[in-house]
Design an enzyme around this catalytic site. Structure first.
Site, PDB file in Angstrom:
ATOM      1  N   TRP A 201      39.515  45.880  37.578  1.00 35.75           N
ATOM      2  CA  TRP A 201      40.891  45.431  37.140  1.00 35.75           C
ATOM      3  C   TRP A 201      41.806  46.636  36.985  1.00 35.75           C
ATOM      4  O   TRP A 201      41.329  47.800  36.245  1.00 35.75           O
ATOM      5  CB  TRP A 201      40.871  44.511  36.115  1.00 35.75           C
ATOM      6  CG  TRP A 201      42.144  44.002  35.395  1.00 35.75           C
ATOM      7  CD1 TRP A 201      43.014  43.186  35.901  1.00 35.75           C
ATOM      8  CD2 TRP A 201      42.971  44.772  34.289  1.00 35.75           C
ATOM      9  NE1 TRP A 201      44.033  43.148  35.116  1.00 35.75           N
ATOM     10  CE2 TRP A 201      43.876  44.373  34.246  1.00 35.75           C
ATOM     11  CE3 TRP A 201      42.636  45.931  33.721  1.00 35.75           C
ATOM     12  CZ2 TRP A 201      45.061  44.622  33.407  1.00 35.75           C
ATOM     13  CZ3 TRP A 201      43.585  46.473  32.679  1.00 35.75           C
ATOM     14  CH2 TRP A 201      45.151  45.619  32.619  1.00 35.75           C
ATOM     15  N   ASP A 368      57.256  33.627  34.157  1.00 35.12           N
ATOM     16  CA  ASP A 368      55.644  34.004  34.116  1.00 35.12           C
ATOM     17  C   ASP A 368      54.765  33.348  33.412  1.00 35.12           C
ATOM     18  O   ASP A 368      55.459  32.031  32.767  1.00 35.12           O
ATOM     19  CB  ASP A 368      55.044  35.729  33.959  1.00 35.12           C
ATOM     20  CG  ASP A 368      54.023  36.081  34.919  1.00 35.12           C
ATOM     21  OD1 ASP A 368      52.850  35.712  34.362  1.00 35.12           O
ATOM     22  OD2 ASP A 368      54.019  36.642  35.732  1.00 35.12           O
ATOM     23  N   LYS A 478      54.403  32.118  41.880  1.00 32.97           N
ATOM     24  CA  LYS A 478      53.384  33.048  41.614  1.00 32.97           C
ATOM     25  C   LYS A 478      52.120  32.353  41.475  1.00 32.97           C
ATOM     26  O   LYS A 478      51.905  31.867  40.245  1.00 32.97           O
ATOM     27  CB  LYS A 478      53.625  34.013  40.308  1.00 32.97           C
ATOM     28  CG  LYS A 478      52.465  35.121  40.278  1.00 32.97           C
ATOM     29  CD  LYS A 478      53.196  36.160  39.325  1.00 32.97           C
ATOM     30  CE  LYS A 478      52.276  37.158  38.704  1.00 32.97           C
ATOM     31  NZ  LYS A 478      52.733  37.919  37.525  1.00 32.97           N
ATOM     32  N   ASP A 480      48.344  32.648  40.393  1.00 31.82           N
ATOM     33  CA  ASP A 480      47.313  33.278  39.732  1.00 31.82           C
ATOM     34  C   ASP A 480      45.895  32.753  39.548  1.00 31.82           C
ATOM     35  O   ASP A 480      45.679  31.580  39.793  1.00 31.82           O
ATOM     36  CB  ASP A 480      48.063  33.672  38.189  1.00 31.82           C
ATOM     37  CG  ASP A 480      47.895  35.126  37.893  1.00 31.82           C
ATOM     38  OD1 ASP A 480      46.779  35.716  38.474  1.00 31.82           O
ATOM     39  OD2 ASP A 480      48.363  35.625  36.981  1.00 31.82           O
ATOM     40  N   ASN A 482      42.968  33.986  37.225  1.00 24.69           N
ATOM     41  CA  ASN A 482      42.463  35.028  36.139  1.00 24.69           C
ATOM     42  C   ASN A 482      40.935  35.342  35.573  1.00 24.69           C
ATOM     43  O   ASN A 482      40.611  35.498  34.628  1.00 24.69           O
ATOM     44  CB  ASN A 482      43.321  35.185  35.195  1.00 24.69           C
ATOM     45  CG  ASN A 482      44.672  35.782  35.434  1.00 24.69           C
ATOM     46  OD1 ASN A 482      44.650  36.654  36.158  1.00 24.69           O
ATOM     47  ND2 ASN A 482      45.798  35.037  35.086  1.00 24.69           N
ATOM     48  N   ASP A 550      47.795  44.821  37.982  1.00 23.37           N
ATOM     49  CA  ASP A 550      48.482  44.850  36.937  1.00 23.37           C
ATOM     50  C   ASP A 550      49.015  46.206  36.287  1.00 23.37           C
ATOM     51  O   ASP A 550      49.590  46.298  35.635  1.00 23.37           O
ATOM     52  CB  ASP A 550      47.614  44.105  35.698  1.00 23.37           C
ATOM     53  CG  ASP A 550      47.934  42.587  36.049  1.00 23.37           C
ATOM     54  OD1 ASP A 550      48.597  41.946  36.426  1.00 23.37           O
ATOM     55  OD2 ASP A 550      46.952  41.839  35.394  1.00 23.37           O
TER      56      ASP A 550
HETATM   57  C1  GLA Z   1      47.787  38.156  35.279  1.00 20.12           C
HETATM   58  C2  GLA Z   1      48.595  38.708  36.206  1.00 20.12           C
HETATM   59  C3  GLA Z   1      49.894  39.171  35.286  1.00 20.12           C
HETATM   60  C4  GLA Z   1      50.496  37.903  34.599  1.00 20.12           C
HETATM   61  C5  GLA Z   1      49.481  37.319  33.714  1.00 20.12           C
HETATM   62  C6  GLA Z   1      49.728  36.067  32.955  1.00 20.12           C
HETATM   63  O1  GLA Z   1      46.997  39.025  34.458  1.00 20.12           O
HETATM   64  O2  GLA Z   1      48.305  39.336  36.848  1.00 20.12           O
HETATM   65  O3  GLA Z   1      50.779  39.618  36.134  1.00 20.12           O
HETATM   66  O4  GLA Z   1      51.048  36.840  35.268  1.00 20.12           O
HETATM   67  O5  GLA Z   1      48.000  37.040  34.338  1.00 20.12           O
HETATM   68  O6  GLA Z   1      48.970  35.460  31.983  1.00 20.12           O
END
Ligand code: GLA
Length: 725
Positions: A201, A368, A478, A480, A482, A550
């Site tokens: 990461w 976001d 977007k 995501d 995670n 990120d």
């Molecule tokens: C991830 C994404 C970020 C943002 C966060 C939101 O880490 O990479 O750009 O969207 O989630 O929780």
């Protein structure tokens, strides 16, 4: 035809623009590989088969009729387990009687124009049938009746050959597919370096280059995603290969889940590469009349160095992988609120960001994480895809109207594959997350993974997304992801199908992404996974851009962007200017321009001077958009070779325009600096748009620009914009 079958010698010859690929039906039944490399004519290639001496422990194949033929020393087109080839197996089934011996022999073949899609999976495509030829070779294990079709497509305009396999069960008994690689390539000798992209990461896709050694070397993922840690890309390159010179074989998998790429050097110093779904954690139960398709492997060969290998991938993916409106349309210049506000925002804050963004000249506000359920931090609400009215007091429609009234488009964040233990959906369906019975459920970033291998779960999540997207004027999404998958099993599947869950999960994600692109064709989708944890060709089929990392520090971004560019085009790399430390806005912009550009900050906090600077940047962004997005990339000085300074260049297809960027990472003692450009037309005269000075293309490429007196302090950077007269 780029593919021919030469009847007398039973030879398949596949000719891409930069490579020839040759294999034969040997002794009427074995598929034996002969050659992969720079183009060669249709001459006799007999001598290329024998790559090692027969030794006393080499098993004779039961039906081998010629001297010096043993499965263990033969370069096979698609190697199998248990029938005399002791090297890496590309394929194995567990037969109904429980053994794994698999021995595939040629049955028939078929050559046709064009290329067929893979059902339910991403793959490269043809815009017209004239672009490519496809070869399908049917093979069979005669004892069990397992049928495997090897499928090759050769693209006429690129040095690209794609490969995949299809397994069919036409018998009356089920069997397990134990190992199924998409490609197997036997190369003579071991004089190659292996180049791959590793990371974690915040530091994705750094480049590792090392000589291959005897034994097996691998890169893999078993995380349920392609991962930050290793990318499903590798290149085998000659030891003297540079950006501009040398043999380069590039391999990339169009797949976003568990993969493996193994390279074995055997005792005779020959090399085999197999790539495909990671066999660890995979086992597919194939019932009579069912079929299974592997993901697609993309193979690029050039003898013109790494730079050309990358440009072939870039052009190919831009034209034959990325789809839909945003393949060619200019992407809106966005501002994302994540780094500016985190989840701490409300209607007024977002409208205020939008107002400032409009003043600066930005075109879209992306809201976001934090707009749904009761989400104020990462402990709650994933899966509750309804609007947090307590934050957005005018509702989503009201917010979007206010943003649209300012003249901005609107984008939204989702994390569809996830579920928070503290959420309404989890309360109602605690069994919907991936888990195994009463075993502890590992938590990561305070969340679980929702089981996309289940149709009712996918339908539920998609219906919530569909409602938001169809009831509101949303231009961008977007997507995501995670965390990675743990305790992977599925109660809705029988015991014999537990080895299918990783792949079924991925197919579930692909299904939803496919529906999104069909139901909302105007939607610009940007993938993301804690930054660039799922930056792969599978995802690019659904989303033309992916958030690269990120980590938005422009200096740290250099290795990330250089590494990513090994096989992914500039237009696919999400790259934003943020308010982080150290370097000034000039360098932030210069680095972020190399990608799908945007901002990720709170404009309320910018000084008037910074706002003016950003306004000027927006103008530059428009000026350079075409050469950056549609041009060819040349890596001039890479951070993997120079710790002080890096440089890259985008050149338009017609060679009339070039944009060169130089970043000084840290100040060197040696300050003399000539930069030789690449990819220009020696006959053309180029005008430096800042100084008005004129240079011939030949001068720029052979003598170079003398940049000794350009700024070279830590973190400083500049551009040189050249247009032909
Ligand atoms: C991830 C994404 C970020 C943002 C966060 C939101 O880490 O990479 O750009 O969207 O989630 O929780």
């Amino acid at each position: 035809m780029a593919i021919k079958f030469i009847e007398e010698s039973k030879t398949f010859k596949l000719d891409s623009k930069t490579s020839s690929y040759i294999f034969r039906v040997f002794e009427g039944e074995y598929l034996v590989h002969y050659y992969y490399g720079a183009n060669i004519p249709d001459t006799d290639v007999d001598e290329l088969r024998e790559r090692a001496d027969f030794a006393s422990f080499c098993p004779d194949s039961p039906s081998a009729r010629v001297f010096n033929f043993s499965p263990d020393i033969t370069p096979f087109e698609y190697s199998t387990f248990g029938a005399g080839d002791f090297r890496l197996s590309a394929f194995a089934v567990e037969n109904p009687q429980g053994d794994k011996i698999t021995d595939l022999r040629y049955v028939s073949h078929n050559i046709y124009k064009g290329k067929k899609p893979i059902p339910d999976m991403p793959s490269t495509y043809v815009n017209s049938d004239h672009e490519a030829d496809t070869l399908e070779v049917l093979t069979e294990d005669k004892i069990t009746g397992v049928l495997v079709t090897l499928i090759y497509t050769v693209f006429n305009d690129y040095g690209v050959i794609t490969r995949r396999v299809k397994v069919e069960n036409k018998t009356d008994k089920p069997f397990y597919i134990d190992t199924i690689h998409s490609a197997c390539v036997d190369l003579p000798g071991m004089e190659y370096d292996m180049l791959d992209l590793y990371g974690k990461w915040g530091k994705e896709r750094s480049m590792d280059r090392h000589p291959i050694h005897r034994g097996i070397q691998s890169i893999k993922s078993k995380r349920g995603s392609s991962s930050h840690n290793h990318n499903p890309f590798t290149a085998l390159i000659s030891k003297n290969a540079t950006e501009d010179y040398g043999d380069c074989y590039g391999f990339n998998l169009v797949y976003s889940s568990n993969f493996s790429i193994d390279v074995e050097v055997d005792g005779s110093a020959c090399t085999r590469l197999v790539m495909g779904i990671n066999p660890e954690g995979f086992k597919w139960y194939l019932e009579p009349d069912e079929e299974f398709c592997s993901p697609e492997a993309v193979m690029v060969f050039t003898n013109q160095g790494l730079g050309e290998m990358s440009r072939i991938f870039h052009r190919f993916y831009s034209n034959n992988l990325i789809r839909g409106k945003w393949k060619k349309a200019k992407r809106p210049l966005l501002i994302n609120n994540w780094e500016g506000t985190g989840m701490n925002f409300d209607h007024n804050k977002l409208v205020s960001i939008a107002k400032h963004a409009k003043d600066i000249g930005l075109e879209m506000l992306v809201m976001d994480d934090g707009w749904f359920g009761h989400r104020d931090d990462d402990r709650t609400s994933l899966g509750d895809w309804f609007v947090a009215d307590y934050k957005l007091e005018k509702g989503l429609g009201g917010l979007i109207k206010d943003v649209n009234d300012l003249g901005l488009k609107f984008g939204i964040w989702f994390e569809p594959e996830m579920i928070s233990p503290e959420s309404e959906i989890y309360k109602a369906h605690p069994d919907w997350c991936i888990h195994v019975g009463n075993r502890d459920r590992s938590i990561a970033r305070n969340q679980y993974v929702i089981d996309f291998s289940r149709q009712e779960v996918r339908d539920y999540v998609y219906s919530m997304m569909h409602k938001i997207l169809s009831e509101n004027n949303i231009d961008y999404l977007k997507w995501d992801f995670n965390r990675n998958l743990t305790e992977v099993a599925a109660e809705h599947l029988p015991k014999e199908r537990q080895g299918e869950v990783f792949h079924r999960f991925m197919l579930g994600t692909y299904e939803i992404m496919g529906k999104l692109t069909t139901d909302f064709p105007h939607l610009l989708i940007e993938n993301c996974s804690g930054g660039g944890g799922r930056f792969d060709a599978g995802m690019l089929y659904y989303s033309p851009q992916i958030w690269t990392s990120d980590n938005t520090d422009p200096i740290e971004r250099l290795t990330i962007q250089f590494g990513t560019s090994m096989c992914y085009p500039t237009s696919t790399m999400g790259a934003h200017v943020s308010a982080n430390r150290r370097t000034g806005y000039e360098t932030k912009m210069n680095v972020a321009l190399w990608g799908s550009f945007g901002y990720e900050l709170d404009p309320d906090k910018l000084t008037q001077e910074e706002k003016e600077e950003i306004k000027a940047q927006v103008e530059l962004y428009h000026r350079y958009y075409n050469v950056i997005h549609y041009g060819d990339l040349y890596r001039l000085i890479t951070p993997f070779e120079n710790e002080f300074k890096v440089a890259w260049e985008h050149v338009s297809e017609d060679k009339n325009e070039a944009l060169v960027t130089v970043v000084q990472i840290k100040k060197a003692y040696e300050q003399f600096f000539m930069l030789r450009l690449k990819g220009l037309d020696t006959e053309k005269v180029y005008v430096d748009q800042e100084s008005g000075k004129k240079y011939s293309g030949a001068y720029l490429m052979n003598a170079g620009l003398n940049l000794t007196h350009k700024p070279n302090g830590d973190g400083q950077s500049y551009r040189i914009h050249l247009i032909a007269e």
